[in-house]
Write a protein that holds these residues in place. Sequence first.
Motif, PDB file in Angstrom:
ATOM      1  N   LEU A   5       0.829  -1.194   0.000  1.00 37.30           N
ATOM      2  CA  LEU A   5       0.000   0.000   0.000  1.00 37.30           C
ATOM      3  C   LEU A   5       0.871   1.254   0.000  1.00 37.30           C
ATOM      4  CD1 LEU A   5      -2.470  -1.084   2.841  1.00 37.30           C
ATOM      5  CD2 LEU A   5      -2.761  -1.392   0.381  1.00 37.30           C
ATOM      6  N   ASP A  62      -4.848   4.730   1.218  1.00 39.51           N
ATOM      7  CA  ASP A  62      -3.981   4.029   0.270  1.00 39.51           C
ATOM      8  C   ASP A  62      -4.018   4.888  -0.979  1.00 39.51           C
ATOM      9  OD1 ASP A  62      -2.529   2.290  -1.309  1.00 39.51           O
ATOM     10  OD2 ASP A  62      -4.215   0.922  -1.654  1.00 39.51           O
ATOM     11  N   PHE A  67      -9.514   4.155   3.690  1.00 39.80           N
ATOM     12  CA  PHE A  67      -9.923   2.770   3.915  1.00 39.80           C
ATOM     13  C   PHE A  67      -9.886   2.325   5.369  1.00 39.80           C
ATOM     14  CE2 PHE A  67      -5.403   2.310   3.705  1.00 39.80           C
ATOM     15  CZ  PHE A  67      -5.090   1.176   4.464  1.00 39.80           C
ATOM     16  N   TYR A 104     -10.320  -4.022   1.513  1.00 39.49           N
ATOM     17  CA  TYR A 104      -9.007  -4.142   2.144  1.00 39.49           C
ATOM     18  C   TYR A 104      -8.974  -5.230   3.222  1.00 39.49           C
ATOM     19  CZ  TYR A 104      -7.453   0.025  -0.305  1.00 39.49           C
ATOM     20  OH  TYR A 104      -7.092   0.923  -1.284  1.00 39.49           O
ATOM     21  N   LYS A 107      -6.540  -9.372   3.550  1.00 40.59           N
ATOM     22  CA  LYS A 107      -5.345  -9.296   2.706  1.00 40.59           C
ATOM     23  C   LYS A 107      -4.053  -9.254   3.521  1.00 40.59           C
ATOM     24  CE  LYS A 107      -7.812  -7.165  -1.103  1.00 40.59           C
ATOM     25  NZ  LYS A 107      -8.416  -8.357  -1.575  1.00 40.59           N
ATOM     26  N   PHE A 109      -3.191  -6.860   5.625  1.00 37.33           N
ATOM     27  CA  PHE A 109      -2.696  -5.491   5.728  1.00 37.33           C
ATOM     28  C   PHE A 109      -2.772  -4.909   7.129  1.00 37.33           C
ATOM     29  CE2 PHE A 109      -4.271  -4.776   1.120  1.00 37.33           C
ATOM     30  CZ  PHE A 109      -3.095  -5.286   0.597  1.00 37.33           C
TER      31      PHE A 109
END
Length: 179
Positions: A5, A62, A67, A104, A107, A109
């Motif tokens: 990202l 991002d 997000f 998002y 994933k 993240f």
Amino acid sequence: MKTPLTLSFKPVSQKERSLVHAWLKQPYIAQWFYGQGLDNTIKHMDEFLHGSSHGKYWIAYDKKTPFAFFITSFVDKPDDELTRWCSEEGDTITLDMLIGDSNYLGKGFAYLLIQEFLISQFPQVTEVLIDPEATNLHAIHVYKKVGFKIIEEFIPSHSPHPHYMMRLNLNKTALNPAN
């Protein structure tokens, strides 16, 4: 691992208020933000938007896509009741977060997002406290991956459900560039 990202973090502005409200209504978020806790989040965010809040409210981007949402506040040592969970001298913050954009999710993240947020926005902080509901196993897993340790189970004033107080000592983790 470097995040794929392109992250930036900005304080919530009035124009993002409705976006945060929409995120808080999503079922996967509403199961953890509800009742008095949700009411407090909305009330304190509105106070922040009017310049009179103890906490700070953030949007993670991002590139240009908002997000995620963060809430932080400094622990006012030694007067704050949270001081009992602090182990270090120096600045301590509280942290809460959610990923609002479902694109998002899943994933991997979240822990990278937390790490980058803390490194970029709070380099002077010694430790971080976070208090997920004890049944929020996914969040607890992510926080442990970041380096948080469970220090106590408790029932907060805003919820009838057990929560874990978790602490991240930034002086003793991989987040600290000096390590």
